[in-house]
Motif scaffolding. Structure first.
Motif, PDB file in Angstrom:
ATOM      1  N   LEU A  87       0.793  -1.304   0.072  1.00  0.00           N
ATOM      2  CA  LEU A  87      -0.068   0.073  -0.053  1.00  0.00           C
ATOM      3  C   LEU A  87       0.808   1.220  -0.002  1.00  0.00           C
ATOM      4  CD1 LEU A  87      -2.747  -0.965   2.430  1.00  0.00           C
ATOM      5  CD2 LEU A  87      -2.625  -1.386   0.184  1.00  0.00           C
ATOM      6  N   PHE A  88       1.851   1.356   0.752  1.00  0.00           N
ATOM      7  CA  PHE A  88       2.569   2.564   0.840  1.00  0.00           C
ATOM      8  C   PHE A  88       3.653   2.647  -0.253  1.00  0.00           C
ATOM      9  CE2 PHE A  88       1.461   1.746   5.372  1.00  0.00           C
ATOM     10  CZ  PHE A  88       0.927   3.055   5.777  1.00  0.00           C
ATOM     11  N   VAL A  89       4.195   1.554  -0.818  1.00  0.00           N
ATOM     12  CA  VAL A  89       5.054   1.803  -2.068  1.00  0.00           C
ATOM     13  C   VAL A  89       3.941   2.247  -3.195  1.00  0.00           C
ATOM     14  CG1 VAL A  89       6.305   0.564  -3.778  1.00  0.00           C
ATOM     15  CG2 VAL A  89       6.822   0.082  -1.220  1.00  0.00           C
ATOM     16  N   ALA A  90       2.934   1.931  -3.250  1.00  0.00           N
ATOM     17  CA  ALA A  90       2.206   2.176  -4.342  1.00  0.00           C
ATOM     18  C   ALA A  90       1.731   3.603  -4.327  1.00  0.00           C
ATOM     19  CB  ALA A  90       0.630   1.326  -4.332  1.00  0.00           C
ATOM     20  N   SER A  91       1.188   4.054  -2.834  1.00  0.00           N
ATOM     21  CA  SER A  91       1.140   5.402  -2.750  1.00  0.00           C
ATOM     22  C   SER A  91       2.175   6.108  -2.895  1.00  0.00           C
ATOM     23  CB  SER A  91       0.918   5.637  -1.162  1.00  0.00           C
ATOM     24  OG  SER A  91       0.524   6.986  -0.796  1.00  0.00           O
ATOM     25  N   GLU A  92       3.267   5.997  -2.792  1.00  0.00           N
ATOM     26  CA  GLU A  92       4.598   6.784  -2.916  1.00  0.00           C
ATOM     27  C   GLU A  92       4.684   6.902  -4.493  1.00  0.00           C
ATOM     28  OE1 GLU A  92       7.674   4.689  -1.086  1.00  0.00           O
ATOM     29  OE2 GLU A  92       6.933   5.135   0.816  1.00  0.00           O
ATOM     30  N   MET A  93       4.365   5.881  -5.131  1.00  0.00           N
ATOM     31  CA  MET A  93       4.264   6.188  -6.695  1.00  0.00           C
ATOM     32  C   MET A  93       3.018   6.976  -7.424  1.00  0.00           C
ATOM     33  SD  MET A  93       5.900   2.426  -7.709  1.00  0.00           S
ATOM     34  CE  MET A  93       5.747   2.650  -9.319  1.00  0.00           C
ATOM     35  N   GLY A  94       2.195   7.410  -6.404  1.00  0.00           N
ATOM     36  CA  GLY A  94       0.986   8.032  -7.103  1.00  0.00           C
ATOM     37  C   GLY A  94      -0.053   7.176  -7.235  1.00  0.00           C
ATOM     38  N   ILE A  95       0.026   6.184  -6.863  1.00  0.00           N
ATOM     39  CA  ILE A  95      -1.091   5.050  -7.233  1.00  0.00           C
ATOM     40  C   ILE A  95      -2.083   4.911  -5.883  1.00  0.00           C
ATOM     41  CG2 ILE A  95      -1.620   2.901  -7.575  1.00  0.00           C
ATOM     42  CD1 ILE A  95       1.182   2.290  -8.757  1.00  0.00           C
ATOM     43  N   ASN A  96      -3.309   4.994  -6.101  1.00  0.00           N
ATOM     44  CA  ASN A  96      -4.236   4.775  -4.860  1.00  0.00           C
ATOM     45  C   ASN A  96      -4.201   3.439  -4.395  1.00  0.00           C
ATOM     46  OD1 ASN A  96      -5.232   7.647  -4.973  1.00  0.00           O
ATOM     47  ND2 ASN A  96      -6.806   7.137  -6.392  1.00  0.00           N
ATOM     48  N   ALA A  97      -4.277   3.086  -3.255  1.00  0.00           N
ATOM     49  CA  ALA A  97      -4.030   1.795  -2.635  1.00  0.00           C
ATOM     50  C   ALA A  97      -5.079   1.620  -1.365  1.00  0.00           C
ATOM     51  CB  ALA A  97      -2.603   1.442  -2.086  1.00  0.00           C
ATOM     52  N   GLN A  98      -5.886   0.040  -1.967  1.00  0.00           N
ATOM     53  CA  GLN A  98      -6.989  -0.154  -0.941  1.00  0.00           C
ATOM     54  C   GLN A  98      -6.291  -1.740  -0.234  1.00  0.00           C
ATOM     55  OE1 GLN A  98     -10.905   0.030  -2.220  1.00  0.00           O
ATOM     56  NE2 GLN A  98     -11.530  -1.332  -0.302  1.00  0.00           N
ATOM     57  N   GLY A  99      -6.214  -1.799   1.252  1.00  0.00           N
ATOM     58  CA  GLY A  99      -5.748  -3.081   1.674  1.00  0.00           C
ATOM     59  C   GLY A  99      -7.077  -3.480   2.700  1.00  0.00           C
ATOM     60  N   ILE A 100      -6.878  -4.997   2.738  1.00  0.00           N
ATOM     61  CA  ILE A 100      -7.914  -5.711   3.685  1.00  0.00           C
ATOM     62  C   ILE A 100      -6.747  -6.370   4.643  1.00  0.00           C
ATOM     63  CG2 ILE A 100      -9.431  -7.222   4.083  1.00  0.00           C
ATOM     64  CD1 ILE A 100     -10.712  -6.733   1.086  1.00  0.00           C
ATOM     65  N   GLU A 101      -7.018  -6.275   5.876  1.00  0.00           N
ATOM     66  CA  GLU A 101      -6.276  -6.935   6.877  1.00  0.00           C
ATOM     67  C   GLU A 101      -7.257  -7.377   8.322  1.00  0.00           C
ATOM     68  OE1 GLU A 101      -3.369  -8.743   8.991  1.00  0.00           O
ATOM     69  OE2 GLU A 101      -3.458  -8.142   6.658  1.00  0.00           O
ATOM     70  N   LEU A 102      -6.651  -8.659   8.457  1.00  0.00           N
ATOM     71  CA  LEU A 102      -7.510  -9.235   9.641  1.00  0.00           C
ATOM     72  C   LEU A 102      -6.681  -8.747  11.064  1.00  0.00           C
ATOM     73  CD1 LEU A 102      -9.689 -10.857  10.857  1.00  0.00           C
ATOM     74  CD2 LEU A 102      -8.313 -12.815  10.186  1.00  0.00           C
ATOM     75  N   LEU A 103      -5.720  -8.908  10.957  1.00  0.00           N
ATOM     76  CA  LEU A 103      -4.795  -9.116  12.248  1.00  0.00           C
ATOM     77  C   LEU A 103      -4.702  -7.525  12.933  1.00  0.00           C
ATOM     78  CD1 LEU A 103      -2.066 -11.649  12.223  1.00  0.00           C
ATOM     79  CD2 LEU A 103      -4.233 -11.772  13.250  1.00  0.00           C
ATOM     80  N   PRO A 104      -4.969  -7.374  14.203  1.00  0.00           N
ATOM     81  CA  PRO A 104      -5.000  -6.002  14.675  1.00  0.00           C
ATOM     82  C   PRO A 104      -3.479  -5.304  14.660  1.00  0.00           C
ATOM     83  CG  PRO A 104      -6.314  -7.177  16.046  1.00  0.00           C
ATOM     84  CD  PRO A 104      -5.620  -8.234  14.849  1.00  0.00           C
ATOM     85  N   ILE A 105      -2.356  -6.477  14.679  1.00  0.00           N
ATOM     86  CA  ILE A 105      -1.058  -5.759  14.571  1.00  0.00           C
ATOM     87  C   ILE A 105      -0.768  -5.062  13.247  1.00  0.00           C
ATOM     88  CG2 ILE A 105      -0.170  -8.136  13.972  1.00  0.00           C
ATOM     89  CD1 ILE A 105       1.558  -5.055  15.740  1.00  0.00           C
ATOM     90  N   GLY A 106      -1.263  -5.786  12.101  1.00  0.00           N
ATOM     91  CA  GLY A 106      -1.127  -5.346  10.917  1.00  0.00           C
ATOM     92  C   GLY A 106      -1.968  -3.872  10.532  1.00  0.00           C
ATOM     93  N   GLN A 107      -3.046  -3.829  11.112  1.00  0.00           N
ATOM     94  CA  GLN A 107      -4.030  -2.620  11.143  1.00  0.00           C
ATOM     95  C   GLN A 107      -3.557  -1.611  11.632  1.00  0.00           C
ATOM     96  OE1 GLN A 107      -7.496  -4.032  12.931  1.00  0.00           O
ATOM     97  NE2 GLN A 107      -7.922  -5.515  11.426  1.00  0.00           N
ATOM     98  N   GLU A 108      -2.636  -1.670  13.076  1.00  0.00           N
ATOM     99  CA  GLU A 108      -2.303  -0.741  13.873  1.00  0.00           C
ATOM    100  C   GLU A 108      -1.112  -0.219  13.319  1.00  0.00           C
ATOM    101  OE1 GLU A 108      -1.509   1.494  17.476  1.00  0.00           O
ATOM    102  OE2 GLU A 108      -3.168   0.343  16.942  1.00  0.00           O
TER     103      GLU A 108
END
Length: 466
Positions: A87-108
């Motif tokens: 998500l963050f690499v895509a954003s740095e390249m100007g691409i919108n990014a959407q993620g799905i994550e179940l584990l609270p550690i990843g979400q945090e």
């Protein structure tokens, strides 16, 4: 009529047929290596190095793949977002990014990184520096209690546990942004200051803990003090934030970041809610079919985030089936539209031969865990449903790029790459290529001892929506 028992020979024959089917698609790709296709390459990369999310691929790999396949605009989806690297690499390249994550550690991790990219101030950075130099927590009496789970009880030396509780108490005086960063820094060091080490399927415990040692005592080596570890991490965060913060102020007009959106929950629950034909690319790495239980290996972090025993059990069952404790999911009840995906798995010859073989080995008592056949079945059927959802939400000719590993159980090499690619062809994709790392990965010492050291393929699949 005598029933024919499933055999490794039958599995090898069907595997060879699939290899021939994908002739010219399986390509050894020399630029790839295990460091690039794992967290290792993030260790020296600013910001990405903060939290050691061992299951992540590297930011450099995402950079490489986005450029290699010409993904430069629109919206990219990662249905197994993990710590948000894609998500963050895509954003740095100007691409919108959407993620799905179940584990609270990843979400945090994703939530904190979004905060740091937009809301952090110079005053906040000054406060973090004060914390790393003056150690204000050492002047307070502990009032916060560190939550424990059964599998984390006794994880820290007593002095470390007391220091953590002092630290948590002291941050209550700071603004919400600084509190969030201080909590994140704590998450980053929990494993290093504990008696534990992440070891795939479980937490390995140091011989100095109060836990009963295993057959072979584990020595983790030097365990840093809390102050040593937290100050080092805060200094690292400040060092990475300072130039980034200045750059955002000076050059924000020249470089527009893509928007990042995070959906919290299971991909199987959330993907059916996404609109049809709306994403320009999917880049992801799902959990592997390797028995790794992330609710155990990340238990220290989950406890700090307030996850209780029942919530931990719920998370374990919501995960894509990748551990022997996963119970079967009623996929058709979850989504009746997955009937074609389930039928595709039902008719995948190699998969069915593997499942038949594992069930037979189970009945003979040859498996070291009776849950392995259930886990393997659940993994591929749930992945078939996930693949069908990916095909539905992608635009025509858009790529799906997936990092995954092959596995072995009871001597049967399971070509996850070939089975999933065959399912993908039946569920709306064209298989463009399967990039193979030049050096295969090993397997458990138990498997290698019993069945030899034949390396297993680690691959990146590239499929396109038909």
């Amino acid at each position: 009529m005598v029933s024919v028992q499933p055999s490794l020979g039958e599995i090898e024959h069907l595997d060879s047929k699939l290899v021939k089917h994908f002739d010219g698609k399986l390509i050894v790709h020399d630029p790839l290596n295990r460091s690039l296709v794992s967290y290792q390459a993030n260790k020296t990369r600013a910001i990405y190095r903060w939290y050691k999310y061992k299951e992540a691929f590297s930011a450099a790999l995402v950079d490489y793949l986005l450029q290699l396949y010409g993904i430069t605009n629109g919206t990219m989806l990662d249905p197994f977002a993990g710590s948000g690297t894609a998500l963050f690499v895509a954003s740095e390249m100007g691409i919108n990014a959407q993620g799905i994550e179940l584990l609270p550690i990843g979400q945090e991790i994703i939530t904190i990184r979004k905060l740091l990219a937009s809301d952090i101030t110079t005053d906040d950075i000054t406060t973090l520096t004060h914390w790393s130099t003056k150690r204000p927590w050492e002047k307070v009496e502990s009032i916060c209690s560190l939550l424990e789970l059964r599998i984390t009880k006794g994880a820290y030396p007593e002095a470390t546990r007391n220091a953590i509780e002092q630290y948590m108490s002291a941050w209550q005086c700071e603004n919400k942004r600084v509190q969030a960063i201080l909590r994140f820094a704590l998450l980053c060091i929990l494993e290093s200051v504990s008696y534990t080490r992440k070891d795939g399927q479980y937490l390995r415990w140091d011989y100095r803990s109060s836990r009963k040692p295993g057959k072979k005592a584990f020595n983790k080596g030097k365990i840093p003090s809390f102050a040593e570890a937290i100050c080092s991490k805060l200094n690292e965060i400040v060092a990475d934030l300072q130039p980034q913060h200045e750059q955002l102020e000076l050059f924000s007009v020249e470089k527009e970041l893509g928007e990042i959106k995070l959906d919290k929950g299971s991909s199987l629950d959330l993907m059916p809610r996404l609109p049809d034909s709306s994403y320009n690319a999917i880049l992801t790495s799902p959990p592997y079919c390797n028995r790794y239980d992330y609710t155990r290996t990340y238990a220290l972090e989950l406890a700090l985030l307030g996850i209780n025993e029942q919530e931990l059990l719920n998370l374990r069952q919501q995960m894509l089936s990748c551990t022997v404790e996963n119970r079967p999911k009623d996929l058709l009840q979850m989504n009746p539209h997955w009937q074609s995906a389930i039928a595709a798995a039902d008719h995948q010859e190699l998969l069915q031969a593997i499942l038949h073989y594992l069930e037979d080995q189970n009945s003979r008592g040859s498996l070291n865990n009776k849950g392995i056949p259930r886990m393997v079945r659940g993994y591929f059927y749930e992945m078939a449903c996930t693949i069908s959802e990916c095909a539905r939400v992608l635009k025509s000719n858009a790529p799906l790029i997936m990092v995954n590993d092959n596995v072995r159980y009871a001597g049967a090499s399971i070509s996850v790459d070939l089975i999933l690619s065959d399912l993908a062809e039946k569920l709306g994709f064209f298989v463009e290529t399967i990039l193979v790392l030049p050096n295969g990965k090993g397997n458990s010492s138990q498997q290698m001892g019993a069945h030899g050291r034949e390396p297993l393929r680690k691959c990146i699949y590239v499929w396109r929506k038909r």
